[in-house]
Scaffold this motif. Structure first.
Motif, PDB file in Angstrom:
ATOM      1  N   GLU A  49       0.756  -1.162  -0.056  1.00 29.55           N
ATOM      2  CA  GLU A  49      -0.030   0.155   0.029  1.00 29.55           C
ATOM      3  C   GLU A  49       0.702   1.401  -0.052  1.00 29.55           C
ATOM      4  OE1 GLU A  49      -0.581  -2.626   1.976  1.00 29.55           O
ATOM      5  OE2 GLU A  49      -2.559  -2.964   1.927  1.00 29.55           O
ATOM      6  N   LEU A  50       2.047   1.192   0.873  1.00 26.05           N
ATOM      7  CA  LEU A  50       2.881   2.323   0.848  1.00 26.05           C
ATOM      8  C   LEU A  50       3.614   2.697  -0.478  1.00 26.05           C
ATOM      9  CD1 LEU A  50       4.312   1.758   4.406  1.00 26.05           C
ATOM     10  CD2 LEU A  50       3.071   3.786   3.601  1.00 26.05           C
ATOM     11  N   CYS A  51       3.720   1.346  -1.174  1.00 25.99           N
ATOM     12  CA  CYS A  51       4.562   1.501  -2.377  1.00 25.99           C
ATOM     13  C   CYS A  51       3.731   2.181  -3.480  1.00 25.99           C
ATOM     14  CB  CYS A  51       4.943   0.199  -2.902  1.00 25.99           C
ATOM     15  SG  CYS A  51       6.439  -0.643  -1.885  1.00 25.99           S
ATOM     16  N   ALA A  52       2.325   1.657  -3.433  1.00 27.12           N
ATOM     17  CA  ALA A  52       1.559   2.195  -4.260  1.00 27.12           C
ATOM     18  C   ALA A  52       1.015   3.877  -4.150  1.00 27.12           C
ATOM     19  CB  ALA A  52       0.082   1.330  -4.437  1.00 27.12           C
ATOM     20  N   LEU A  53       0.756   4.081  -2.936  1.00 21.08           N
ATOM     21  CA  LEU A  53       0.687   5.534  -2.618  1.00 21.08           C
ATOM     22  C   LEU A  53       1.669   6.380  -2.831  1.00 21.08           C
ATOM     23  CD1 LEU A  53      -1.264   7.687  -1.026  1.00 21.08           C
ATOM     24  CD2 LEU A  53       0.139   6.685   1.147  1.00 21.08           C
ATOM     25  N   PHE A  54       3.079   5.912  -2.441  1.00 20.27           N
ATOM     26  CA  PHE A  54       4.159   6.844  -2.833  1.00 20.27           C
ATOM     27  C   PHE A  54       4.770   6.552  -4.074  1.00 20.27           C
ATOM     28  CE2 PHE A  54       4.115   6.747   2.014  1.00 20.27           C
ATOM     29  CZ  PHE A  54       3.621   8.115   2.029  1.00 20.27           C
ATOM     30  N   ASN A  55       4.397   5.742  -4.881  1.00 17.91           N
ATOM     31  CA  ASN A  55       5.008   5.308  -6.270  1.00 17.91           C
ATOM     32  C   ASN A  55       6.442   5.207  -6.196  1.00 17.91           C
ATOM     33  OD1 ASN A  55       4.780   5.182  -8.934  1.00 17.91           O
ATOM     34  ND2 ASN A  55       5.131   6.998  -9.318  1.00 17.91           N
ATOM     35  N   GLU A 102       2.203  19.227 -14.225  1.00 15.90           N
ATOM     36  CA  GLU A 102       2.836  18.018 -14.110  1.00 15.90           C
ATOM     37  C   GLU A 102       2.603  17.477 -12.860  1.00 15.90           C
ATOM     38  OE1 GLU A 102       4.043  16.459 -16.970  1.00 15.90           O
ATOM     39  OE2 GLU A 102       4.572  14.555 -15.588  1.00 15.90           O
ATOM     40  N   GLU A 103       2.819  18.152 -12.023  1.00 15.81           N
ATOM     41  CA  GLU A 103       2.540  17.520 -10.535  1.00 15.81           C
ATOM     42  C   GLU A 103       0.953  17.202 -10.535  1.00 15.81           C
ATOM     43  OE1 GLU A 103       2.653  19.309  -5.919  1.00 15.81           O
ATOM     44  OE2 GLU A 103       3.825  20.441  -7.563  1.00 15.81           O
ATOM     45  N   ASP A 104       0.102  17.890 -10.861  1.00 16.17           N
ATOM     46  CA  ASP A 104      -1.384  17.370 -10.823  1.00 16.17           C
ATOM     47  C   ASP A 104      -1.440  15.891 -11.449  1.00 16.17           C
ATOM     48  OD1 ASP A 104      -2.620  20.618 -11.314  1.00 16.17           O
ATOM     49  OD2 ASP A 104      -2.112  19.648  -9.729  1.00 16.17           O
ATOM     50  N   ARG A 105      -0.819  15.802 -12.670  1.00 17.61           N
ATOM     51  CA  ARG A 105      -1.211  14.674 -13.411  1.00 17.61           C
ATOM     52  C   ARG A 105      -0.508  13.393 -12.621  1.00 17.61           C
ATOM     53  NH1 ARG A 105       0.726  18.108 -16.795  1.00 17.61           N
ATOM     54  NH2 ARG A 105       0.238  18.478 -19.015  1.00 17.61           N
ATOM     55  N   GLN A 106       0.732  13.672 -12.010  1.00 16.56           N
ATOM     56  CA  GLN A 106       1.280  12.633 -11.172  1.00 16.56           C
ATOM     57  C   GLN A 106       0.548  12.157  -9.967  1.00 16.56           C
ATOM     58  OE1 GLN A 106       4.232  11.003 -12.065  1.00 16.56           O
ATOM     59  NE2 GLN A 106       3.655   9.600 -10.310  1.00 16.56           N
ATOM     60  N   ALA A 111      -2.779   8.134  -7.066  1.00 13.04           N
ATOM     61  CA  ALA A 111      -4.253   8.094  -6.732  1.00 13.04           C
ATOM     62  C   ALA A 111      -4.846   6.880  -7.322  1.00 13.04           C
ATOM     63  CB  ALA A 111      -5.128   9.329  -6.567  1.00 13.04           C
ATOM     64  N   LEU A 112      -4.869   6.943  -8.649  1.00 11.58           N
ATOM     65  CA  LEU A 112      -5.557   5.935  -9.291  1.00 11.58           C
ATOM     66  C   LEU A 112      -5.005   4.713  -9.403  1.00 11.58           C
ATOM     67  CD1 LEU A 112      -6.502   7.948 -12.607  1.00 11.58           C
ATOM     68  CD2 LEU A 112      -7.989   7.129 -10.854  1.00 11.58           C
ATOM     69  N   ALA A 119      -8.583  -2.421  -5.508  1.00 15.98           N
ATOM     70  CA  ALA A 119      -9.697  -2.996  -5.932  1.00 15.98           C
ATOM     71  C   ALA A 119      -9.115  -4.468  -6.412  1.00 15.98           C
ATOM     72  CB  ALA A 119     -10.206  -2.204  -7.422  1.00 15.98           C
ATOM     73  N   LYS A 120      -7.834  -4.511  -7.043  1.00 12.74           N
ATOM     74  CA  LYS A 120      -7.367  -5.765  -7.452  1.00 12.74           C
ATOM     75  C   LYS A 120      -7.398  -6.875  -6.066  1.00 12.74           C
ATOM     76  CE  LYS A 120      -3.325  -7.757  -9.963  1.00 12.74           C
ATOM     77  NZ  LYS A 120      -2.021  -7.230 -10.658  1.00 12.74           N
TER      78      LYS A 120
END
Length: 127
Positions: A49-55, A102-106, A111-112, A119-120
């Motif tokens: 979860e942390l990896c996904a949240l912080f990319n 660019e920051e908004d896109r990231q 988040a997605l 969900a997965k």
């Protein structure tokens, strides 16, 4: 504070999130998350979860990698439609046209990806 705690704090601050917000996003209490940042507990059960949240990779959070993002690996995971959407400079949301930096896109991408990951994971439990 240890390397894990330092990196979690830095990642959280870079996203301008509070400890409580991160805790809620990964499904733990704020006191539990504080233990991760102070080095009193390791976030092994919440590492995905942390990896996904912080990319970032798990290796980065755990102090094994110097670089926060394995760019090549992350690029492989990008769905084409999401990439196309994020490359737009303007989107319409709730009836308003909004310009995306660019920051908004990231932030939207992060988040997605986090939502898709949850969900997965949820769908795997149902099987």
């Amino acid at each position: 504070m240890n390397i894990i705690g330092e990196r979690l704090r830095q990642l959280r601050e870079n996203k301008q999130l509070s400890q409580g917000e991160v805790a809620k996003l990964i499904g733990v209490s704020r006191p539990a998350y504080v233990l991760y940042e102070t080095g009193r507990s390791k976030p092994l059960r919440k590492i995905k979860e942390l990896c996904a949240l912080f990319n970032v990779s798990a290796d980065y959070i755990l102090g094994n990698d110097v670089e926060p993002i394995n760019k090549k690996e992350m690029d492989k995971k990008k769905p084409a439609d999401l990439e196309k959407f994020l490359n737009q400079s303007e989107i319409m949301f709730d009836g308003e046209v909004m310009k995306l930096s660019e920051e908004d896109r990231q932030e939207i991408k992060n988040a997605l990806e986090f939502i898709f990951y949850k969900a997965k994971k949820k769908n795997k439990r149902k099987k």
